[in-house]
Each structure stands twice: as C-alpha cells, then as structure tokens.
Design an enzyme around this catalytic site. Structure first.
Site, short mmCIF file in Angstrom:
data_model
loop_
_atom_site.label_atom_id
_atom_site.label_comp_id
_atom_site.label_asym_id
_atom_site.label_seq_id
_atom_site.Cartn_x
_atom_site.Cartn_y
_atom_site.Cartn_z
N LYS A 10 0.81 -1.22 0.00
CA LYS A 10 0.00 0.00 0.00
C LYS A 10 0.85 1.27 0.00
O LYS A 10 0.32 2.36 -0.14
CB LYS A 10 -0.94 0.01 1.21
N CYS A 11 2.16 1.13 0.16
CA CYS A 11 3.07 2.27 0.26
C CYS A 11 3.71 2.54 -1.10
O CYS A 11 4.36 1.66 -1.68
CB CYS A 11 4.15 1.96 1.30
N GLY A 12 3.57 3.77 -1.59
CA GLY A 12 4.14 4.15 -2.87
C GLY A 12 5.65 4.01 -2.91
O GLY A 12 6.21 3.53 -3.91
N ARG A 15 6.51 0.36 -3.17
CA ARG A 15 6.23 -0.15 -4.53
C ARG A 15 7.31 0.31 -5.51
O ARG A 15 7.76 -0.46 -6.36
CB ARG A 15 4.85 0.29 -5.01
#
Length: 114
Positions: A10-12, A15
């Site tokens: 969920k963390c940019g 990712r």
C-alpha cells in the site's frame, strides 16, 4: 545477487523500491510483506545495524501512535519490542542484499546496495 525487501504494497515508496529491484539485472528478489509476516526484534536489530541506523531512525511516526507512546526517545530494546509486536511501527521499505541493508526512503537509496 539476492535481495530481500520488507514491503508494504500500500506504500508508494515501497512499490517504487520493489520496481527498482525487479528491473535490476541479475537480482533475485524475495518480498516479505512485513505487516503479515513481521520480523522479530532480533531480526530488526540486525537489519538496522547493517543499515547503520538506530531503531529510532527506523520507527514510523506518520500514521502511528509512536510519539504519544514516547518511542522516539525510548531505548533500543523498547523500540524493537514495540515494532515486533506492532509492525505498523516499522518504517518501510527495508531492503537487504549481500552488500548491506538500507531503509529506502527515498527509494533511490536502494542503489547503494545493488
């Protein structure tokens, strides 16, 4: 080269770091979703030592109650125990290779250990 990323999908930033690892030639990536499979306090201690940072520097403040609990000023053992019990307190992503470990914020820090 083998690389392990302690990842939150969920963390940019996490990712983006994973994408760098996946695009790097000759890198075999292991992805550990640390919120589902949290590291032990001892494992975290070793990762931070290898990264050259303190547990307090690896503490996630945003979106947690770490400051209210006094964790930024707590001793290492207290911080590590809190992180192991509540992995949302772990700042991400942590990446480990044969060349060391890094807290990859920003994501380009991963290049230091590739």
């Amino acid at each position: 080269m083998k690389a392990t990323i302690w990842h939150n999908p969920k963390c940019g930033t996490s990712r983006k770091t994973l994408a760098i690892l996946e695009e790097a030639p000759d890198v075999d990536v292991t992805v550990i979703e640390y919120l589902k499979n949290p590291p032990t306090a001892a494992r975290l201690e070793q990762l931070y030592k290898d990264a050259g940072i303190s547990p307090q520097q690896g503490l996630r403040l945003r979106g947690t109650d770490a400051e209210e609990r006094g964790l930024p000023d707590a001793d290492d053992a207290t911080v590590l125990a809190a992180m192991a019990a509540e992995p949302a307190l772990i700042e991400r992503p942590l990446v480990e290779t044969d060349k060391g470990a890094r807290l990859c914020r920003p994501q380009d820090k991963v290049h230091e250990i590739l």
